[in-house]
Write an enzyme that holds these catalytic residues in place. Sequence first.
Site, PDB file in Angstrom:
ATOM      1  N   ASP A 193     -31.247  19.685  22.372  1.00 45.50           N
ATOM      2  CA  ASP A 193     -30.575  20.759  23.109  1.00 45.50           C
ATOM      3  C   ASP A 193     -30.460  20.468  24.606  1.00 45.50           C
ATOM      4  O   ASP A 193     -30.292  21.400  25.397  1.00 45.50           O
ATOM      5  CB  ASP A 193     -31.334  22.077  22.906  1.00 45.50           C
ATOM      6  CG  ASP A 193     -30.897  22.812  21.643  1.00 45.50           C
ATOM      7  OD1 ASP A 193     -29.792  22.525  21.144  1.00 45.50           O
ATOM      8  OD2 ASP A 193     -31.667  23.666  21.163  1.00 45.50           O
ATOM      9  N   LYS A 239     -27.852  22.098  26.962  1.00 41.68           N
ATOM     10  CA  LYS A 239     -27.914  23.481  27.435  1.00 41.68           C
ATOM     11  C   LYS A 239     -28.120  23.567  28.942  1.00 41.68           C
ATOM     12  O   LYS A 239     -28.006  24.651  29.518  1.00 41.68           O
ATOM     13  CB  LYS A 239     -29.026  24.239  26.708  1.00 41.68           C
ATOM     14  CG  LYS A 239     -28.663  24.564  25.264  1.00 41.68           C
ATOM     15  CD  LYS A 239     -29.731  25.404  24.577  1.00 41.68           C
ATOM     16  CE  LYS A 239     -29.335  25.763  23.149  1.00 41.68           C
ATOM     17  NZ  LYS A 239     -30.364  26.551  22.451  1.00 41.68           N
ATOM     18  N   HIS A 264     -22.620  22.889  24.390  1.00 40.62           N
ATOM     19  CA  HIS A 264     -23.857  22.173  24.736  1.00 40.62           C
ATOM     20  C   HIS A 264     -24.026  20.900  23.902  1.00 40.62           C
ATOM     21  O   HIS A 264     -24.675  19.946  24.331  1.00 40.62           O
ATOM     22  CB  HIS A 264     -25.085  23.079  24.577  1.00 40.62           C
ATOM     23  CG  HIS A 264     -25.582  23.231  23.181  1.00 40.62           C
ATOM     24  ND1 HIS A 264     -25.068  24.145  22.300  1.00 40.62           N
ATOM     25  CD2 HIS A 264     -26.569  22.575  22.504  1.00 40.62           C
ATOM     26  CE1 HIS A 264     -25.721  24.064  21.142  1.00 40.62           C
ATOM     27  NE2 HIS A 264     -26.636  23.115  21.244  1.00 40.62           N
TER      28      HIS A 264
END
Length: 350
Positions: free
Chosen positions: A204, A207, A232
Amino acid sequence: MKILIIDDCEINVKVLENILSKSFQCEPVSYLNPLKAMDWCTNEDPDLVFVDYMMPDMNGLEFIEAFRKLPGKNETPIVMITADDDKKVRYKALEMGASDFLNKPIDKSELIARTRNMLSIRQSQKQLVNRADWLDAEVRRVTKDIIEKEREAIFRLSRAAEYRSPETGVHVMRVALYSKELAKKINLPSEDQELIFVASSMHDIGKVGTPDNILYKSEKLDQYEYALMKLHTLTGYEIMQNSTSRIMQMAADIAIGHHEKYDGTGYPKGLSGDKIPLAARICAIADVFDALTSERAYKKAWTTEQAIEELDRQSGKHFDPFLVQNFKTILPQISQIQAKYSNQKMSEMD
């Protein structure tokens, strides 16, 4: 150094042993039978070989040919002793792998000079091998050090991304550990298991480019906001693409592929089945399982049983069926990771 002497004439053997043992710090090993000498060579490594040409059972040419076929014997100096001046014999010996020749009757001075030259060559060969081994070990050491530093940098970058994410810090660690356990279960090489462990912690990282008002919104995202949130995956890929590092290459695959679905209904590319990188398919299960079994501001944690039921429902749709089945067999390891890296325990350590 070991000098091997093969001659069916015992007098010739004794003469060679006497001259060589007195002139060099060596250990002469002698055989009258070339077949027995060949048996010895299968387990021993002489530094120099003297072999007679005319012998029963196996002549010098045959011995040289067989000797060169033994593992690790392709560089050992071999001197063939012969009374035959036939150039065809000598050419054949060179083709078989002979390094030098001695004529009978043997001249002591010539024997000593040729032996000194051959042993000098052998010593240089050994030094080169030792140097190569040292360089190989040094390259491995430096490479390991680089990988460790790269791994540390990636985890630090992952921790930095956590400050931009509403999830808890241990989510990244649990996902990484779940992914490694699943990779181990399906018998991926240990090197790939370690790569997945490190790379999945970056799933992730994209992000960091998601606006706060979307990232921290507690209500359901509208269509526009959801479209921005999905970016993202592409942001994470762009951060890590075009790297020569295997870790970063895998991390890029995971970043862009961990929201793809097995049936092709995921994002950002709508990939399906095996077209989704294996590391991304592994991370997807680990990521969703941890999200389901973790408490969030907008939901309570699901039980392991409820989460597994959801994985089963989504098997073949969201998730790779093969990986789902294997994930269910490592629940004891998953439970251990959950206990060690629970949100409560980590907060108590802070």
